[in-house]
Every structure is written in structure tokens, then in C-alpha cells.
Design an enzyme around this catalytic site. Structure first.
Site, PDB file in Angstrom:
ATOM      1  CD  GLU A   7      21.527  60.083  23.165  1.00 40.45           C
ATOM      2  OE1 GLU A   7      22.193  59.622  22.340  1.00 40.45           O
ATOM      3  OE2 GLU A   7      20.635  60.820  23.060  1.00 40.45           O
ATOM      4  CG  ASP A  16      19.841  65.304  19.139  1.00 39.80           C
ATOM      5  OD1 ASP A  16      20.924  65.377  18.806  1.00 39.80           O
ATOM      6  OD2 ASP A  16      19.532  64.427  19.523  1.00 39.80           O
ATOM      7  CD  GLU A  71      19.177  61.807  14.832  1.00 38.86           C
ATOM      8  OE1 GLU A  71      20.058  62.271  14.892  1.00 38.86           O
ATOM      9  OE2 GLU A  71      18.327  61.328  15.727  1.00 38.86           O
TER      10      GLU A  71
HETATM   11  C1  GCV Z   1      25.177  58.604  18.031  1.00 32.37           C
HETATM   12  C2  GCV Z   1      20.932  61.807  19.046  1.00 32.37           C
HETATM   13  C3  GCV Z   1      20.806  60.839  17.876  1.00 32.37           C
HETATM   14  C4  GCV Z   1      21.649  59.338  18.078  1.00 32.37           C
HETATM   15  C5  GCV Z   1      23.097  59.856  18.510  1.00 32.37           C
HETATM   16  C6  GCV Z   1      23.330  61.059  19.461  1.00 32.37           C
HETATM   17  C7  GCV Z   1      24.744  61.703  19.786  1.00 32.37           C
HETATM   18  O1  GCV Z   1      20.428  61.495  20.037  1.00 32.37           O
HETATM   19  O2  GCV Z   1      19.553  60.150  17.904  1.00 32.37           O
HETATM   20  O3  GCV Z   1      21.620  58.455  17.332  1.00 32.37           O
HETATM   21  O4  GCV Z   1      23.976  58.745  19.121  1.00 32.37           O
HETATM   22  O5  GCV Z   1      22.596  62.116  18.966  1.00 32.37           O
HETATM   23  O6  GCV Z   1      25.028  62.944  19.242  1.00 32.37           O
HETATM   24  O7  GCV Z   1      25.662  61.152  20.304  1.00 32.37           O
END
Ligand code: GCV
Length: 681
Positions: free
Chosen positions: A291, A370, A398
């Protein structure tokens, strides 16, 4: 650092207005009304001494330290054992026995004494009645960790805490470490709560490392040291998330290539300075090539090369690098059906098994995608016997209601930890995680209730207890949490309160699953913030999370025969179980298969009817939970009751919205009416 030997470390003062969570003073009454003798030396024994002194000051008991005074008898002995005990119990284990009217905790080391103390607190009066044969307790997992996705500076999109639903950070405020006595007392209290459920490590900053966080490794390490000082009295080691590109961003080097000597030297020197500031520093957490975070791919190096670079720098000091396996292409073309995000972690990491340094831990999300409400186990966890693995779970909600919805995740985590990747008779995930531990993304913040939704405290508590015993019955863990947090005094008639709390929490994960994305297909959330329904929100996006619904059917074909081949990443029996819709468990059907709406589930319902039914049921269950909670008024602290009641209003509203979006979407796609004739919009 700690007070000098044999001085009690005072229990920190809970800042005004902050909820005591699972340590209200009353839980200390049974211990605090007795006479306790403590023997042993060291800072954690000083903490135990402080805890018992605090309890005795409130409830009239007495505490002595060191040798037994002549003529004085004690009800409780807390001691750090010698010889055989130490070896058998390890530093964190303890034995408990009660004979001749004396309850005795013999710990293998200082940390064991702390855990033994909180065990007595959990047992309450039962610890001091009758006789009790010797029992031993040792954590199954050596590393029991919380990762904070806390930003040092407020991020324009993610705020102070990324995916945080409990206010601001406990550690940082507007670009600086919290440093007032009251703020640091709160950090210590957090450490106290964590020790009471068994957590022993905390990473204090976001894995997405922005500029301010990066500097915690170098010129701002003193701020981390202050946090470490506050957590240390409760046996918690502090860890730091770092950027793989730090040698460039902070060190001014032209490269971060893990095989470049200047890079190795930079990490070695920098790490030496970290340990000079924090001698018991736990190590680094790294999100690399994920990411947008930098990583070894930029230099044509593997993730083992990357992890081993940092492991090498930490090794002289006994530190560990936690290298995250959350690596996938987040710029996928949705038209490209050959790429499957679920495959990514295994494809990247399984070939590297055996290549990681002994002090490198690969931290793997429990599911392949995720943190959805329902996912299969990540196949990486069964595929790397030569690597130390940590299982990562997400306490911050989340995708499970963002601490506006009550959703106790104990049963989901327990299912993952008890899962046996190679089938019956082979090790469970909890056993496979022995080398690396259990890591949860924290759900705590500076909210007066710690977790936004007061009932979300149960998730935080459950993390620690499952890390201690991954095969524990999660419902027994919930019961403990209820007894400590809500029924600390043995009052008459708390049964209705106990019953009500179990009624609203036991099944809350499945309730949430019912009214959100069906049958393991996942996502269908609003992009960006991930709250509330948006069935096609991610359908034509680059994030690789698709459901492929059309007029005929829904789901992702991940079979080997006709799909992405993901099912083939599992060992037997699961590769075969997941391969066919005929054997795939209903709850994961759409994760593994694209099926017509008329496909009949093992339950006997069609997929479309299952969608309608579960969504109506889920809303009815949320409404019922709201009703049960309302009935507990007067039995629960008014502020807690009011906060939860307010959250139930939102949960019921949100559940109805989910139901109507999902049912309407699939009714319009499929044209199949509800067999029970209910209103679908
Ligand atoms: C910290 C998901 C979340 C992100 C997070 C990522 C991760 O994509 O939406 O906010 O980033 O996981 O675990 O690194």
C-alpha cells in the site's frame, strides 16, 4: 526507570472521568482484605508489591515484603520461585496452590508474579476458599502484542489514529508524545489493563510510517523511551514501526538496498542508539512493499533479505523484527481476472520459508484478504514450517462495525486459532504461532471508555487471554471479562446482568455477519472509511476486492479447476474441501465460488433466500440486543449504560441500512422474490 529494589511501585492514578474497564477497585477486595507476604526482588515484584499495597489500603489487609515476621501468619504468599520452579514455569509462568489456609503463588520469574497476581484478582474469593491442588499456568505464546496504528501527527485523511474508533491516541497528540503527568498515568494504566489480561508487548506507532513517525527511530527516540518507561512496570516491552527507506529519508544515503554495506551499517548504528535509550526495546515492525510503503522489491531483493537486514541490526540486543506479510498489488486492474489478491501473501512468502533469520517473525493477517467479518484462514500460516509466524488479528473494528456496533470477536479469533491447516491430528494455528505470537491491532484510544463502545473493551481483553491460551473457550474469557468489569462485588441478584451481557455479546459477531456482506464474500463497504454498505463500492476499483455479482450469480471463483487457483494454496484436506461448492462450508461459499442465486446451500436454502433471511434476522437480532440492553438500566454504571444505549441506536439504524442495501441490490440483480413475501425496496 523503576523504583529501587523492594520499594512498592504505586498504582497509577486513573485520570478523572476515565472508565476503569476490567480493573475497578472492587475486584481487589478479596486480596486486599487479607494478609499477604511477597518475596522476590526486581522491578516487576515492586509493581506487584504496589498493587497489593493499593488493594490493602482500600480493603483493610496487610502486606509485607521479604521474610516472614515471627509470629505473623499470612493468608497469601506471592513468591518468585527458585531452582526447579524457575525452569518449569519460565519467566512468565506461575503455580498456584492453596493448603492449610494459605494461598500461594510461586512464579518462575518476576513477570510470572505479576500474572499470578492478576490471576488471583480474576479468581476473586474463590482463590481464598477451601483447598486447591497445585496448578500451573504458563502462556502458550511468548509474544502477546498490540500494534497501534497511531500517527504522531494528525494525518489529513486518517486522523490521529488510522482506523481508530476510540478518539485520539493514548501516546501522541498533535505531533508530540503525550507527556503530562496525567497523560503518562493514563499510559501506565493502559499497561496495567494489558498486563491484567496477559499482553506483554506494544508497538506504539502506525505501520504506515509518515515523516514524523519515521523520526521516532532517530532524533525523537527519547519520546519512545518515555512511553517505554511508562509501560515497563507492567512487563510490557515497547516496539516501533519503522520505514524500510529510513536509511535514505533519515540517514541521507542514496539507497535502502538491504544488501548494501552502508545500509547495513546505518541500521546497526541506529539500532545501537535505540537500545542506548531503551535497553529492553522489543524491536521493529515493518510494512514493506505494501500500500505504498517502500520495501526491498525496489532493489530486486526478497522480503527475506529485507527482514534479515533489520534482524541483523536487532540481534545483538535480543530484539525481534516483525515483518508483515500483507503484501499485494493495490493498483490492480479490475478487468484483470488473472490476479487474485487473496493469493498474494502466499505467492510472495511461501517460497521464502526457511530463509528468515531466527529473530525475524513473519506477521500474517489471519485471513488472506483484510480482516473481513468472515474469511478462511490465510494459507500462509500452514505453509511455512521453517519460519517463525505471528498471527495478526484486528481488535479495532475497521470492518466489523467501527465500535459503533457491538461485535465481540472472540469466537472468530478462536475459530482461527483452533483451525488446523493440515487437518485433524496436525497442529492448530495457535500451536503454529508459538514461534511468533499473537498480534492484534489495538482498538484503544483516549476515549474515556478506552474503546469508544464500552462493550468493545471485551475485544481488547479477549486478545490478551487468547494470546495466553489460544485454545481457551472464548465464552469463558467473556465471562471473566463480565465478572471483572460489571459484577466485581458479590452482590445479590447479578444474574440478570450476567445474562443480559451474554445475550447481547455471545452471538454479536454472527449477528453482524448476518446483516452485512453474505457468505464470506466480504467488503461491500463504503470506500475509504469502510463504514456502512456500498455493494459496488470496491467493485471497479484497483484494490482487488471484488464480488462479481451479475444477474445470474455472485462470488469469486478461487477453485483450481476453473478459478484463480487460490484453493490450491491450502494443504489437504482443505484444498479439496474448498475446491468444490459441494464441500465448501456455506459461510465461505462466495469467498471460494461464483454460484447462481438458486444454488442450494448445505442448510437447504438457496443463496438468494439465505441472503434475504439472514439480513432480516440480523436486524431483528440487533433490535433485540438494543431491547435487552435497555432493560439493564440501573444494573450498569449510568455513564456506561448511556454510551452503549446510544451506540445501539446507531447499530440498529446501520443494520437496517445494510439489510435494505444488500437485499434490494440482490433482488434487483436476480429478480427472485423473497419466498416469505417481506418488503424489499
Ligand atoms: C495500516 C488495511 C487498512 C489500512 C491498514 C492496512 C494494513 O488496508 O485499511 O488502514 O494500514 O490494512 O494492515 O497495513
Amino acid at each position: 526507570m523503576s523504583a529501587s529494589a523492594s520499594e512498592p511501585v504505586p498504582v497509577p492514578e486513573l485520570p478523572g472521568g476515565v472508565d476503569p474497564a476490567w480493573l475497578p477497585p472492587a475486584v481487589f477486595r478479596p486480596l486486599g482484605s487479607r494478609r499477604t507476604l511477597i518475596s522476590g526482588t526486581g522491578p516487576l515484584v515492586d509493581t506487584v508489591h504496589g498493587e497489593v499495597a493499593y488493594a490493602c489500603a482500600r480493603f483493610g489487609g496487610r502486606v509485607a515484603r521479604g521474610v516472614r515476621a515471627p509470629g505473623v501468619s499470612y493468608d497469601v504468599v506471592l513468591e518468585v520461585g527458585e531452582g526447579g520452579d524457575r525452569d518449569a514455569l519460565g519467566d512468565e509462568g506461575f503455580a498456584l496452590v492453596r493448603a492449610g489456609g494459605v494461598t500461594r503463588v510461586t512464579a518462575g520469574g518476576q513477570a510470572g508474579l505479576l500474572y499470578g497476581l492478576f490471576h488471583l484478582v480474576r479468581l476473586g474469593e474463590a482463590a481464598f476458599r477451601g483447598e486447591r491442588a497445585r496448578e500451573t499456568h504458563r502462556p502458550a505464546l511468548a509474544l502477546r502484542m498490540l500494534d497501534h496504528w497511531d500517527n504522531v501527527a494528525v494525518h489529513p485523511v486518517m486522523g490521529q489514529v488510522e482506523r481508530g474508533y476510540a478518539g485520539g491516541s493514548l501516546f501522541w497528540r498533535d505531533g508530540l508524545a503525550r507527556s503530562t503527568p496525567e497523560e503518562l498515568a493514563r499510559v501506565r494504566w493502559y499497561g496495567r489493563l494489558l498486563a491484567a489480561c496477559g499482553v506483554n508487548a506494544v508497538a506504539v506507532n502506525n505501520v504506515n510510517v509518515h515523516e514524523a513517525e519515521a523520526r521516532l527511530l532517530t532524533d525523537r527516540v527519547g519520546e519512545v523511551a518515555a512511553i517505554a518507561d511508562a509501560l515497563r512496570p507492567y512487563g510490557i516491552r515497547t516496539h516501533l514501526s519503522v520505514s524500510f527507506a529510513a536509511p535514505m529519508g533519515l540517514g541521507g544515503l542514496p539507497t535502502a538496498d538491504p544488501l548494501h554495506e552502508a545500509v547495513t551499517d546505518w541500521w546497526a548504528e541506529t539500532t545501537g542508539r535505540v537500545y542506548a535509550a531503551i535497553p529492553d526495546f522489543g524491536g521493529y515492525v515493518v510494512k514493506a512493499d505494501s500500500e505504498g510503503q517502500p520495501g526491498p522489491f525496489a532493489y530486486g531483493r526478497s522480503h527475506a533479505d529485507g527482514a534479515n537486514l533489520l534482524a541483523g541490526a536487532l540481534a545483538p540486543y535480543g530484539g525481534t523484527v516483525h515483518w508483515r506479510a500483507f503484501v499485494y498489488d493495490h493498483r490492480q486492474d479490475w478487468r484483470d481476472r488473472s490476479t487474485d489478491r487473496a493469493r498474494a501473501a502466499y505467492d510472495h512468502f511461501a517460497p521464502l520459508d526457511g530463509e528468515f533469520a531466527p529473530n525475524a517473525v513473519l506477521q500474517v493477517k489471519h485471513g488472506p484478504l483484510d480482516f473481513q467479518v468472515r474469511e478462511p484462514l490465510s494459507p500462509v500460516i500452514g505453509a511455512m514450517p521453517g519460519t517463525r509466524l505471528a498471527v495478526e488479528i484486528q481488535a479495532t473494528q475497521e470492518y466489523t462495525g467501527q465500535q459503533r456496533h457491538a461485535c465481540w470477536l472472540g469466537p472468530m479469533w478462536s475459530e482461527a486459532l483452533r483451525f488446523r491447516p493440515e487437518g485433524e491430528g496436525r497442529p492448530s494455528v495457535g500451536e503454529l504461532a508459538r514461534g511468533g505470537g499473537l498480534v492484534a491491532v489495538s482498538n484503544a484510544g483516549d476515549d474515556p471508555f478506552w474503546t469508544g463502545h464500552p462493550l468493545a473493551q471485551a475485544n481488547l481483553y479477549t486478545v490478551g487471554r487468547l494470546a495466553w491460551r489460544p485454545d481457551a473457550d472464548p465464552r469463558a474469557v467473556l465471562r471473566e471479562w463480565i465478572e471483572l468489569s460489571f459484577v466485581p462485588e458479590e452482590t445479590a441478584g447479578p444474574e440478570r446482568l450476567r445474562g443480559g451481557l451474554h445475550a447481547v455479546l455471545d452471538g454479536s459477531w454472527r449477528t453482524y455477519e448476518k446483516y452485512t456482506a453474505p457468505l464470506g464474500v466480504g467488503f461491500m463497504v463504503q470506500p475509504g472509511h469502510h463504514y456502512g454498505p456500498s455493494v459496488d463500492g470496491y467493485e471497479y476499483s484497483p484494490w482487488g476486492t471484488y464480488h462479481f455479482a451479475d444477474r445470474d450469480g455472485v462470488g469469486v471463483d478461487r477453485s483450481r479447476a476453473t478459478g484463480t487457483g487460490f484453493a490450491g494454496q491450502y494443504a489437504k484436506p482443505w484444498a479439496e474441501v474448498y475446491e468444490s461448492p459441494g464441500t465448501c462450508p456455506d459461510e465461505l461459499l462466495l469467498f471460494f465460488h461464483h454460484v447462481p442465486y438458486g444454488h442450494v446451500l448445505h442448510s437447504g436454502e438457496t443463496v438468494i433466500q439465505h441472503i434475504y433471511d439472514t439480513h432480516f434476522e440480523g436486524v431483528a437480532e440487533a433490535e433485540e440486543a438494543r431491547r435487552v440492553w435497555a432493560g439493564l438500566v440501573g444494573l450498569v454504571d449510568p455513564a456506561r449504560h448511556a454510551r452503549v444505549a446510544e451506540r445501539y441506536e446507531e447499530q440498529v439504524r446501520g443494520a437496517r441500512e445494510w439489510r435494505d442495501h444488500i437485499n434490494t441490490y440482490f433482488f434487483r440483480k436476480s429478480g427472485v422474490p423473497d419466498a416469505r413475501g417481506r418488503r424489499i425496496h
